[in-house]
Design a protein around this motif. Structure first.
Motif, PDB file in Angstrom:
ATOM      1  N   ASN A  69      -4.528   6.163 -48.140  1.00  0.00           N
ATOM      2  CA  ASN A  69      -5.661   6.510 -49.019  1.00  0.00           C
ATOM      3  C   ASN A  69      -6.649   5.345 -49.126  1.00  0.00           C
ATOM      4  OD1 ASN A  69      -4.735   9.091 -49.558  1.00  0.00           O
ATOM      5  ND2 ASN A  69      -3.568   8.453 -51.347  1.00  0.00           N
ATOM      6  N   TRP A  70      -6.107   4.129 -49.175  1.00  0.00           N
ATOM      7  CA  TRP A  70      -6.966   2.929 -49.198  1.00  0.00           C
ATOM      8  C   TRP A  70      -7.846   2.902 -47.950  1.00  0.00           C
ATOM      9  CZ3 TRP A  70      -6.675  -0.898 -45.408  1.00  0.00           C
ATOM     10  CH2 TRP A  70      -7.446  -2.048 -45.640  1.00  0.00           C
ATOM     11  N   PHE A  71      -7.248   3.181 -46.803  1.00  0.00           N
ATOM     12  CA  PHE A  71      -8.000   3.184 -45.547  1.00  0.00           C
ATOM     13  C   PHE A  71      -9.074   4.277 -45.566  1.00  0.00           C
ATOM     14  CE2 PHE A  71      -8.645   4.820 -41.234  1.00  0.00           C
ATOM     15  CZ  PHE A  71      -9.042   3.666 -40.582  1.00  0.00           C
ATOM     16  N   ILE A  72      -8.715   5.464 -46.011  1.00  0.00           N
ATOM     17  CA  ILE A  72      -9.662   6.590 -46.065  1.00  0.00           C
ATOM     18  C   ILE A  72     -10.854   6.249 -46.949  1.00  0.00           C
ATOM     19  CG2 ILE A  72      -9.958   8.945 -46.970  1.00  0.00           C
ATOM     20  CD1 ILE A  72      -7.065   9.489 -46.009  1.00  0.00           C
ATOM     21  N   ILE A 120      -6.833  -8.768 -34.565  1.00  0.00           N
ATOM     22  CA  ILE A 120      -8.115  -8.063 -34.396  1.00  0.00           C
ATOM     23  C   ILE A 120      -9.136  -8.953 -33.686  1.00  0.00           C
ATOM     24  CG2 ILE A 120      -7.752  -6.543 -36.379  1.00  0.00           C
ATOM     25  CD1 ILE A 120      -9.550  -8.317 -38.039  1.00  0.00           C
ATOM     26  N   ASP A 121     -10.050  -8.303 -32.963  1.00  0.00           N
ATOM     27  CA  ASP A 121     -11.156  -9.015 -32.339  1.00  0.00           C
ATOM     28  C   ASP A 121     -12.376  -8.090 -32.336  1.00  0.00           C
ATOM     29  OD1 ASP A 121     -10.834  -7.199 -30.212  1.00  0.00           O
ATOM     30  OD2 ASP A 121      -9.548  -8.575 -29.085  1.00  0.00           O
ATOM     31  N   GLY A 133      -9.995   3.139 -35.506  1.00  0.00           N
ATOM     32  CA  GLY A 133      -8.787   3.809 -35.036  1.00  0.00           C
ATOM     33  C   GLY A 133      -7.649   2.842 -34.782  1.00  0.00           C
ATOM     34  N   ASP A 134      -7.987   1.672 -34.221  1.00  0.00           N
ATOM     35  CA  ASP A 134      -6.953   0.658 -33.973  1.00  0.00           C
ATOM     36  C   ASP A 134      -6.305   0.214 -35.289  1.00  0.00           C
ATOM     37  OD1 ASP A 134      -7.456   0.619 -31.201  1.00  0.00           O
ATOM     38  OD2 ASP A 134      -9.092  -0.822 -31.460  1.00  0.00           O
ATOM     39  N   ILE A 135      -7.138   0.019 -36.303  1.00  0.00           N
ATOM     40  CA  ILE A 135      -6.614  -0.420 -37.602  1.00  0.00           C
ATOM     41  C   ILE A 135      -5.755   0.676 -38.213  1.00  0.00           C
ATOM     42  CG2 ILE A 135      -7.259  -1.069 -39.957  1.00  0.00           C
ATOM     43  CD1 ILE A 135      -9.733  -2.454 -38.762  1.00  0.00           C
ATOM     44  N   TYR A 136      -6.227   1.924 -38.129  1.00  0.00           N
ATOM     45  CA  TYR A 136      -5.457   3.039 -38.682  1.00  0.00           C
ATOM     46  C   TYR A 136      -4.104   3.165 -37.988  1.00  0.00           C
ATOM     47  CZ  TYR A 136      -4.067   7.823 -39.773  1.00  0.00           C
ATOM     48  OH  TYR A 136      -3.369   8.935 -40.169  1.00  0.00           O
TER      49      TYR A 136
END
Length: 498
Positions: A312-315, A363-364, A370-373
């Motif tokens: 939910n935080w990500f959304i 991360i870069d 999408g990568d983070i999710y």
């Protein structure tokens, strides 16, 4: 011709939900409202009166549908979040609004008592760890900050038992909710005089403890009139939502894990006896009990308290419109060297760190949303694997079956990732609402629709879908998991510095 049905009422962190089931456990109709939450100067609260009015609103919709479709609701059992409760006076009136189960204002209260080196005493008597959200710390916070209100307390009632009291007049709770107060003797299965004395709580504010699935009473005449109800409907004793959900799945079985996925995640394994030891205590495992008239179920549970909350935080922070967008994001990802540690606010079992913060590495400039999710789903699944590995090593329990349940099983992509990381096929409950199902089964026991538990589970049709692991992906994640676990100690060191 009228048809007998049952209803399960679940009061959760985000929703109040009542579902009508037939005797085979199939969903007929569901009704829900958002769980009310307000902010005051000293923190967030669930307003009691609003919660009750919304509960009646949901019940009115339930019985309106039942009457219209010639259904007789023979019984309802109510379950809810644990730890949170309503304090009432001698006239059964609420004295203040509900401190949510996850509220952190009680941390200071907890620390005051732990300075007395009572952590081992708490665990040895109650089976609980030293987290701050148990009911006793909420009661003590009220005692310190609102002494006049504390002096008027007649009873402390878990949220589900308060609503049941309003419907029937019965004042009681069940063993699974009593467990979450930190005032319950796990071995003797009664209120602990030692813990009551230790925390200096008035013993008479604790309600009678009864079995889950026991009859509390009938809906009273005044509410029957409001609900347009012309027959007697039994209100049965429910319990703590996570464990009612495990019960509803038939999950209290040997070598079976139930991974309950909601705002928080509870990983529960049934045991044939109470298992407590120093290693389990230090790793934040809880020993507990769920008790019906027919059987006592012992269990161990590990918790990931920021599970669905992280998604939910990500959304919210990455402006995601819906779950379809989340799935589209995953399709555009590959395997990148990104590790996401989702221990926001709380450390996850078996990690036991007082200072816990989220962390992401790898991360870069090419990193996408999408990568983070994807890394979030992987990190949460790594934490689940950490729990399972620890349990198998320390208890010698061989885990042969994993059932995932709760609202988050709708996120099939997460379950696929979890299956590959755990290196096991995962069974998911297609009904999703297993807490409401467990409550409905308990209602069936309370109302006599089922003769006993054996009869109940013979009637309940399984709705488990298998998510098969991918062996190639499982081998890949085996190596990534090693990196994740090796990084946790270093991350804890960084958190201490920060």
């Amino acid at each position: 011709m009228q048809k007998t049905v049952l209803a399960g009422f679940d009061i959760g962190t985000s929703k109040l939900r009542c579902i009508i089931f037939n005797k085979n456990g199939s969903i007929i109709k569901s009704f829900d409202e958002k769980t009310p939450l307000i902010k005051k100067k000293d923190g967030y609260y669930n307003p009691v009166n609003d919660l009750y009015k919304l509960s009646l609103k949901v019940l009115k919709k339930t019985f309106h549908f039942a009457n219209k479709n010639k259904l007789i609701v023979k019984g309802i059992s109510i379950s809810s979040v644990g730890e949170a409760g309503v304090i009432i006076d001698k006239n059964n009136k609420p004295l203040m609004d509900i401190i949510p189960w996850y509220d952190q204002r009680t941390s200071e209260t907890k620390e005051k008592y732990l300075k007395k080196n009572i952590s081992d005493i708490i665990y040895n008597n109650t089976g609980l760890n030293d987290d701050h959200f148990y009911s006793v710390y909420k009661i003590l916070w009220i005692k310190k900050n609102y002494p006049k209100i504390y002096s008027k307390i007649f009873k402390w009632l878990p949220v589900n038992d308060y609503i049941a009291m309003k419907l029937t007049g019965n004042i009681s709770t069940d063993y699974s909710q009593a467990m979450r107060t930190n005032l319950f003797d796990l071995k003797k299965l009664k209120w602990s005089n030692k813990m009551i004395k230790l925390f200096q709580i008035k013993p008479n504010i604790l309600p009678e403890i009864i079995n889950a699935g026991e009859k509390k009473g009938f809906i009273n005449s005044q509410i029957k009139k409001y609900l347009s109800l012309n027959y007697d409907c039994v209100i049965g004793s429910g319990g703590h939502d996570h464990f009612v959900g495990v019960y509803g799945l038939g999950g209290f079985k040997n070598n079976t894990i139930v991974d309950s996925l909601g705002s928080a995640e509870a990983v529960t394994v049934s045991t044939n006896r109470i298992i407590k030891n120093k290693e389990l205590k230090n790793s934040k495992f809880i020993s507990g009990v769920f008790k019906t008239k027919h059987k006592v179920y012992n269990y161990l549970v590990g918790s990931i308290l920021t599970s669905g909350l992280i998604i939910n935080w990500f959304i919210n922070n990455f402006n995601i419109k819906n779950y379809n967008e989340l799935n589209r994001l995953l399709k555009k990802t590959g395997d990148k060297n990104i590790l996401f540690f989702p221990q926001f606010e709380y450390s996850h079992t078996p990690i036991n760190s007082k200072k816990s913060k989220g962390f992401i590495t790898g991360i870069d400039r090419t990193t996408t949303k999408g990568d983070i999710y994807k890394s979030i789903l992987e990190g949460l699944s790594f934490d689940t694997k950490h729990i399972l590995n620890f349990l198998e090593i320390k208890t010698k329990i061989k885990i042969s079956k994993i059932i995932c349940s709760g609202g988050s099983v709708k996120n099939k992509e997460w379950i696929k990732i979890k299956s590959n990381i755990l290196n096991k096929d995962i069974f998911i409950d297609e009904r999703i609402e297993n807490v409401s199902l467990g409550s409905a089964i308990l209602a069936g026991l309370a109302s006599g629709v089922y003769k006993n538990e054996s009869d109940a589970f013979k009637n309940i049709k399984s709705s488990l879908l298998v998510i098969k692991k991918n062996n190639v992906r499982a081998r890949y994640y085996k190596n990534v998991y090693k990196k994740y676990i090796n990084s946790i100690k270093e991350l804890n060191r960084i958190n201490q510095i920060l």
